[in-house]
Design an enzyme around this catalytic site. Structure first.
Site, PDB file in Angstrom:
ATOM      1  CE  LYS A   1      -4.282   1.516   2.198  1.00  0.00           C
ATOM      2  NZ  LYS A   1      -5.338   1.099   3.130  1.00  0.00           N
TER       3      LYS A   1
ATOM      4  CD  GLU B   1     -19.293  -2.310   8.493  1.00  0.00           C
ATOM      5  OE1 GLU B   1     -18.454  -1.493   8.059  1.00  0.00           O
ATOM      6  OE2 GLU B   1     -19.575  -3.387   7.897  1.00  0.00           O
TER       7      GLU B   1
ATOM      8  NE  ARG C   1     -21.299  -3.159   5.367  1.00  0.00           N
ATOM      9  CZ  ARG C   1     -20.716  -3.568   4.242  1.00  0.00           C
ATOM     10  NH1 ARG C   1     -20.696  -2.776   3.189  1.00  0.00           N
ATOM     11  NH2 ARG C   1     -20.145  -4.734   4.165  1.00  0.00           N
TER      12      ARG C   1
END
Length: 611
Positions: free
Chosen positions: A262, A347, A375
């Site tokens: 990354k 979540e 969600r």
């Protein structure tokens, strides 16, 4: 290859690429040069406009390989999550539009069907692409076009979400519908990947992220019906192309495991321990840091107070879904490392795990973005509220968030959470009220609570002139003409409107309900003393605070007229927060105009009139 900082390279080669066809025609020995130019372009652009920098720098070579092997849009290429699609956009004809990235009428920071036929889904919530891929592959089979390949790039921790594994369970069971799953394994979401996939289990067997034991990872995927290719150096274009071509000819669904870095090639991102410059505002190109010190945000105020609350109460624990730093929980985690749990991009699990903690005597604080709590609504309703459990939800990025756009605005939480029996929802107007309401919330022991605040600077404290019940009165005009009920930070705009109304001979009372659900009966009694009630909120107009006020007044004879100033029940495009609020009539001038029009038929306030 690193991005030069002292002298920027040109992008002459990139300027010749307007479609994946152009890329496929490029000689292989020029691909490294193109990758370097793309990194230069991304750093130059994103440090100027703001956006997701680290994830996109990490997928340059991977994206080049994808578009050389597969023929989009005939072949369907999906990204999970969509914030890693900037190189994809560059390769599909959108280079010239990047100066408007994340600005009004400009490029979205995520895939956008409006922008290109190469963007099949507008995927910005993690762990969904594999389910899309499963459905698209089924549709291709039914349509008799199985030659159209389906490729899902799963990265930035999205494999920690439960939906990914629900989809893999179905994909692996259908060898006749081959899907290529590209695992962009950089070992991170915002923070390092958590859970079993982020570290070797006891006994030294492999893991999915980081430095894997390839046989163990292969066995994991093969056990659920998928072939496995890898691990491959995700920055070696030739190797990635070879792996993708192998997967494309495999007789069943295949995982291509690519290890990437990354922030690759940009030293400020590679060395950033926080999140590899995952997302940045406008920053200095050479350092990757802001040009100036920013004012305290709602997030930092919450983080400081959460740490203090944790020091006072040992039963307080915190949970988040792969967003420890973005939600402000880093100070708490540094002070109380054994009492914070990052569950990955999951979540639903976070909420029900919190319910388990509360059942066992703890008081959990679940810190997530408002848009992502959508969600887990069923878990809030059935796992927490049904059991009357003391769980506090802290909803960052509530209301209008700005340049992240339609999928990230938190416009639904106030409406949805007001439907949950026994849940109390707070909306602080200033830093002092955030601290105060957080402490009130964690003191509740007979049901869930929630606190919502935006992505913005927290501003100055706004004192109350008095408190009636749980409601703060912020301003009283000379006459009780209008009651302006302002939710959260919009109190400052309501006060500006009240001052303008004073100049027009209209007396306005401005109140902050603090707890916006359920309604304090004192608010209804106050409303009956006025000619008009105007509710102002940073939420959709349906089932929000205004709807609750209107419903409370509907059966009362002689009740005043009421109106709601809120956001439309629509998906709102990306722009700055301030610009969106102004366009939607939620600034001081618009509030004053709304009151004047309803009470006196006055014209719209001109530009020279306060506020």
């Amino acid at each position: 290859m690193s991005v030069e900082t002292a002298e920027r390279r040109t992008t002459a080669l990139l300027d010749t690429i307007d479609s994946p066809r152009d890329l496929r025609a490029l000689p292989a020995d020029r691909l490294a040069e193109l990758a370097a130019e793309i990194r230069t372009f991304l750093v130059d652009t994103v440090t100027t406009t703001g956006g997701h920098l680290g994830p996109n720098l990490g997928v340059v070579e991977l994206t080049l390989a994808l578009h050389r092997v597969f023929e989009s849009p005939r072949d369907v290429v999906l990204f999970d999550t969509g914030h890693q699609t900037y190189t994809h956009k560059l390769l599909t004809g959108r280079r010239a539009a990047f100066d408007g990235l994340r600005r009004r009428n400009g490029l979205s920071g995520y895939p956008s069907r409006r922008e290109s036929v190469h963007d099949v889904i507008e995927n910005s919530h993690a762990s969904t692409a594999l389910s899309y891929a499963d459905g698209i592959a089924k549709a291709h089979a039914l349509a008799g076009t199985p030659e159209r390949r389906v490729v899902a790039v799963v990265g930035d921790g999205s494999l920690t979400g439960g939906m990914s594994w629900e989809a893999l369970n179905n994909i692996g069971a259908a060898p006749e519908r081959p899907v290529t799953v590209v695992l962009n394994d950089n070992g991170r979401s915002y923070d390092p990947t958590v859970g079993l996939f982020g570290r070797p289990p006891a006994g030294g067997s492999g893991r999915v992220d980081g430095e894997p034991d390839a046989p163990a990872v292969a066995a994991l995927f093969e056990s659920i019906g998928l072939d496995y290719v890898g691990p491959v150096d995700g920055h070696d274009i030739e190797a990635v192309e070879a792996a993708l071509r192998k997967a494309d000819t495999a007789p069943r669904p295949t995982v291509v495991h690519c290890r990437t870095v990354k922030g690759k090639g940009y030293p400020p991102a590679e060395t950033d321990e926080a999140d590899c410059l995952h997302a940045v505002g406008v920053v200095d190109r050479e350092t990757g840091r802001p040009h100036y010190r920013t004012a305290p945000t709602w997030t930092t105020v919450f983080g400081e107070e959460m740490k203090a609350v944790g020091a006072e109460r040992e039963d307080i624990v915190c949970l988040t879904a792969a967003m420890l730093r973005p939600t402000g929980l880093l100070p708490f985690s540094e002070a109380h490392p054994d009492r914070v749990f990052d569950v990955g991009l999951a979540e639903q699990h976070a909420v029900t795990s919190a319910a388990g903690l509360a059942t066992a005597g703890m008081h959990p604080v679940v810190a997530v973005y408002a848009t992502f709590l959508n969600r887990a609504f069923d878990q809030v309703l059935m796992d927490v509220a049904l059991h009357r459990l003391p769980v506090t939800f802290v909803l960052d990025r509530a209301g209008v968030t700005g340049p992240d756009g339609a999928s990230h605005h938190g416009l639904w939480d106030s409406s949805l959470l007001s439907l949950v029996p026994g849940l109390r929802l707070a909306s602080p107007r200033d830093p002092a009220r955030l601290r105060e309401l957080l402490r009130e919330a964690v003191a509740v022991s007979d049901g869930p609570t929630a606190i919502r605040f935006p992505k913005a600077s927290a501003g100055q404290d706004i004192p109350a002139v008095e408190r009636i019940g749980t409601i703060d009165v912020l301003h009283r005009g000379e006459r009780p003409d209008a009651l302006v009920v302002a939710a959260g930070p919009l109190a400052a705009d309501a006060l500006e409107a009240a001052r303008a109304l004073d100049e027009h001979g209209i007396g306005a009372t401005v109140v902050d309900p603090r707890w916006v659900a359920p309604l304090d009966p004192s608010l209804v009694r106050m409303a009956l003393d006025h000619r008009l009630v105007v509710t102002v909120e940073d939420n959709i107009e349906v089932a929000g605070l205004g709807s609750r006020v209107a419903h409370a007044l509907s059966d009362i004879p002689g009740a005043p007229r009421n109106c709601t100033l809120a956001l439309p029940a629509q998906f709102v495009a990306h722009d700055s927060r301030g610009s969106i609020l102004r366009r939607q009539g939620l600034d001081g001038r618009a509030i004053a105009t709304a009151v004047l029009n309803r009470l006196g038929g006055h014209a719209i306030l001109d530009e020279g009139t306060n506020p």
